[in-house]
Design a protein around this motif. Structure first.
Motif, mmCIF file in Angstrom:
data_model
loop_
_atom_site.group_PDB
_atom_site.id
_atom_site.type_symbol
_atom_site.label_atom_id
_atom_site.label_comp_id
_atom_site.label_asym_id
_atom_site.label_seq_id
_atom_site.Cartn_x
_atom_site.Cartn_y
_atom_site.Cartn_z
ATOM 1 N N LYS A 52 0.829 -1.212 0.000
ATOM 2 C CA LYS A 52 0.000 0.000 0.000
ATOM 3 C C LYS A 52 0.858 1.254 0.000
ATOM 4 C CE LYS A 52 -3.961 -2.183 2.307
ATOM 5 N NZ LYS A 52 -3.377 -3.536 2.369
ATOM 6 N N GLY A 53 1.853 1.292 0.857
ATOM 7 C CA GLY A 53 2.722 2.457 0.901
ATOM 8 C C GLY A 53 3.475 2.663 -0.394
ATOM 9 N N ILE A 54 3.965 1.589 -0.974
ATOM 10 C CA ILE A 54 4.707 1.695 -2.235
ATOM 11 C C ILE A 54 3.781 2.127 -3.363
ATOM 12 C CG2 ILE A 54 5.979 0.343 -3.946
ATOM 13 C CD1 ILE A 54 7.072 -1.315 -1.551
ATOM 14 N N ALA A 55 2.535 1.627 -3.361
ATOM 15 C CA ALA A 55 1.567 2.043 -4.380
ATOM 16 C C ALA A 55 1.284 3.535 -4.280
ATOM 17 C CB ALA A 55 0.275 1.249 -4.235
ATOM 18 N N LEU A 57 -6.661 10.834 9.145
ATOM 19 C CA LEU A 57 -6.010 9.556 9.435
ATOM 20 C C LEU A 57 -6.656 8.531 8.516
ATOM 21 C CD1 LEU A 57 -4.058 7.918 11.260
ATOM 22 C CD2 LEU A 57 -6.019 7.511 12.781
ATOM 23 N N HIS A 58 -5.899 8.026 7.553
ATOM 24 C CA HIS A 58 -6.409 7.095 6.552
ATOM 25 C C HIS A 58 -6.172 5.660 7.020
ATOM 26 C CE1 HIS A 58 -6.719 10.456 3.634
ATOM 27 N NE2 HIS A 58 -5.593 10.872 4.202
ATOM 28 N N LEU A 59 -7.238 4.862 6.992
ATOM 29 C CA LEU A 59 -7.177 3.497 7.515
ATOM 30 C C LEU A 59 -7.707 2.507 6.473
ATOM 31 C CD1 LEU A 59 -8.580 4.164 11.119
ATOM 32 C CD2 LEU A 59 -6.176 3.985 10.432
ATOM 33 N N PRO A 60 -6.912 2.165 5.465
ATOM 34 C CA PRO A 60 -7.387 1.201 4.462
ATOM 35 C C PRO A 60 -7.829 -0.122 5.060
ATOM 36 C CG PRO A 60 -5.342 2.249 3.738
ATOM 37 C CD PRO A 60 -5.557 2.670 5.166
ATOM 38 N N VAL A 61 -7.151 -0.560 6.112
ATOM 39 C CA VAL A 61 -7.474 -1.864 6.706
ATOM 40 C C VAL A 61 -8.867 -1.889 7.304
ATOM 41 C CG1 VAL A 61 -6.562 -1.388 9.020
ATOM 42 C CG2 VAL A 61 -6.506 -3.724 8.125
ATOM 43 N N ALA A 62 -9.414 -0.712 7.635
ATOM 44 C CA ALA A 62 -10.749 -0.643 8.230
ATOM 45 C C ALA A 62 -11.810 -0.223 7.232
ATOM 46 C CB ALA A 62 -10.741 0.338 9.405
ATOM 47 N N ALA A 63 -11.439 -0.098 5.944
ATOM 48 C CA ALA A 63 -12.344 0.479 4.944
ATOM 49 C C ALA A 63 -13.225 -0.534 4.235
ATOM 50 C CB ALA A 63 -11.532 1.257 3.906
ATOM 51 N N GLY A 98 -4.141 0.526 -6.872
ATOM 52 C CA GLY A 98 -4.163 1.783 -7.619
ATOM 53 C C GLY A 98 -5.324 2.676 -7.225
ATOM 54 N N LEU A 99 -6.489 2.092 -7.041
ATOM 55 C CA LEU A 99 -7.657 2.872 -6.618
ATOM 56 C C LEU A 99 -7.482 3.356 -5.188
ATOM 57 C CD1 LEU A 99 -10.438 3.928 -7.381
ATOM 58 C CD2 LEU A 99 -11.413 1.759 -6.572
ATOM 59 N N LEU A 100 -6.878 2.540 -4.346
ATOM 60 C CA LEU A 100 -6.582 2.956 -2.964
ATOM 61 C C LEU A 100 -5.724 4.211 -2.962
ATOM 62 C CD1 LEU A 100 -5.447 0.681 -0.050
ATOM 63 C CD2 LEU A 100 -4.020 2.596 -0.717
ATOM 64 N N SER A 101 -4.667 4.215 -3.769
ATOM 65 C CA SER A 101 -3.789 5.391 -3.805
ATOM 66 C C SER A 101 -4.502 6.600 -4.394
ATOM 67 C CB SER A 101 -2.511 5.072 -4.582
ATOM 68 O OG SER A 101 -2.797 4.671 -5.905
ATOM 69 N N ASP A 102 -5.386 6.369 -5.384
ATOM 70 C CA ASP A 102 -6.177 7.479 -5.925
ATOM 71 C C ASP A 102 -7.038 8.108 -4.838
ATOM 72 O OD1 ASP A 102 -5.224 7.061 -8.490
ATOM 73 O OD2 ASP A 102 -6.951 5.865 -9.123
#
Length: 430
Positions: free
Chosen positions: A12-15, A375-381, A396-400
């Motif tokens: 995720k961070g690299i994306a 505070l962005h929390l992809p793991v909780a999304a 890619g959509l996550l980073s967008d």
């Protein structure tokens, strides 16, 4: 230029770092992205930091790379952003190494976790990602910004923070911290039993998700003959992941997701992502012997010198079963970041949630609703925004979604489009 700090230098961070680079190439004012990780870049996939042997096949197709699904998220410059992201694709990675034709001719095999880590490291290098080799020890809100305490080093200041990476393994009551006969989903891979003509062992793997499946596959290949493996599942039986087109498309393009009733979204997550084996793991285990599913929930562990007793609850019944080895592979804590929060940050988070469940309060940009600084929390999304955000299905959509908050594009009053996501209502939603 705003600064975005990402806790973790994994996929995720690299994306996000790669997308920020692509945005800059396309002429947009991208934020400064700083990845903070105490381990190696993509280290959790290498097999050298636990979590995996590194030799297991990737659970998702590698074409779902750091740019997938290459959505129309950036208006008139989308084509330029997509062209720039193509430099970071899985296919480009193989082409530059002279391996693309071989991969295609072999049937587009899933790479191993270690090969995936090599790809991610190559992306990070090509994107010139800014990476701080340190451990985040504190996260505090100060004057509308985040202050990240790191060790070693000076504090890092950021306008937004993204939390990624696995938290500590989920534990069973009575589970000891360090015991040669009790392992978990992380340290098993650092202490996994070696193959050899040893005495048969009775082993218990607690869990029914992909972590447990990986451990079972490893044990089947390593334990002596006539050994037994109980796979303890609270769901009664072992399920495989649903991967039909209708299921897969919601991972790639969650535009229809909010239109589903919450009960249906929860059911979908259970059926396709949580507590299920991937089809790749299922195929391997279908050809294996020596393991069985055991219905029940582990309520306690008593570890002795020669054996480990697991207390199992199933309905109104309880029993105690002794094993030579127990691996607790239930999963990993997803709210581990709360231990980093300072007093002000805790208060802001509590005020934003106002007693509501965290997973219900995640905004389209994957941040906590009402919390500033973001505070962005992809793991909780997964529940609120889409099933692919907590995993590798739409990096890619996550980073967008996340970067869109920090990149000026739309004119005042103009609605922001968050990707090539359908807006029509889902049939049968209610």
């Amino acid at each position: 230029m705003p600064a975005l700090a990402v806790v973790g230098a994994g996929p995720k961070g690299i994306a996000i770092a790669a997308k920020a680079r692509a945005l800059a190439v396309a002429g947009l004012d991208a934020p400064r992205v700083v990845l903070v990780d105490r381990g190696a870049v993509a280290g959790n996939w290498s097999g050298r930091q636990g979590y995996t042997s590194g030799l297991l096949p990737l659970g998702t197709p590698p074409e779902k790379d750091v740019g997938f699904p290459y959505a129309d998220s950036w208006g008139p410059v989308t084509s330029a952003v997509t062209a720039a992201m193509a430099d970071f694709s899985w296919q480009r990675h193989l082409t530059e190494r002279g391996a693309y034709a071989d991969w295609v001719d072999r049937g587009r095999l899933r790479p191993t976790h270690r090969q995936w880590s090599w790809y991610l490291r190559a992306v990070a290098e090509k994107a010139e990602a800014e990476i701080v080799a340190a451990e985040v020890t504190g996260l505090e809100a100060v004057g509308g910004r985040w202050r990240l305490a790191v060790e070693p080093g000076e504090p890092i200041w950021a306008d937004g923070v993204v939390i990624t990476g696995a938290g500590p393994p989920i534990r069973v009551p009575g589970q000891p911290d360090r015991h040669p006969r009790v392992l978990d989903g992380r340290n098993y891979w650092l202490h996994e039993p070696m193959a050899g003509p040893h005495v048969a062992q009775n082993t218990c793997v607690i869990g029914s998700g992909e972590t447990a499946a990986s451990v079972v596959i490893s044990l089947v290949g390593k334990l002596p003959k006539r050994s037994t493996i109980d796979v303890l599942t609270s769901r009664g039986v072992l399920y495989s992941r649903g991967e039909s087109y209708e299921e897969n498309r919601l991972y790639s393009d969650p535009g229809d997701w909010p239109g589903l009733a919450e009960s249906h979204r929860r059911e979908f997550l259970v059926r396709t992502d949580r507590g299920v084996f991937s089809r790749q793991a299922e195929a391997i285990l279908n050809a294996s012997r020596g393991f069985r599913a055991l219905a029940g929930r582990a309520v306690a562990i008593e570890a002795g010198e020669r054996q480990v007793v697991v207390e199992i609850e199933y309905g109104a019944e309880r029993e105690r079963v002794a094993y030579d080895l127990v691996v607790v592979a239930i999963g990993f804590q997803d709210r581990w970041f709360e231990g980093l929060l300072g007093e002000a940050a805790r208060r802001l988070l509590a005020d934003a949630l106002a007693g509501a469940e965290l997973e219900r309060q995640i905004e389209p940009d994957l941040s906590v609703a009402g919390l500033s600084p973001p505070l962005h929390l992809p793991v909780a999304a997964g529940l609120a925004q889409g099933p692919g955000f907590p995993n590798l299905s739409c990096l890619g959509l996550l980073s967008d979604r996340i970067l869109r908050r920090y990149v000026p594009l739309a004119k005042p009053g103009e609605p922001v489009r968050l990707g090539a996501e359908r807006r029509d209502h889902v049939r049968g939603a209610g």
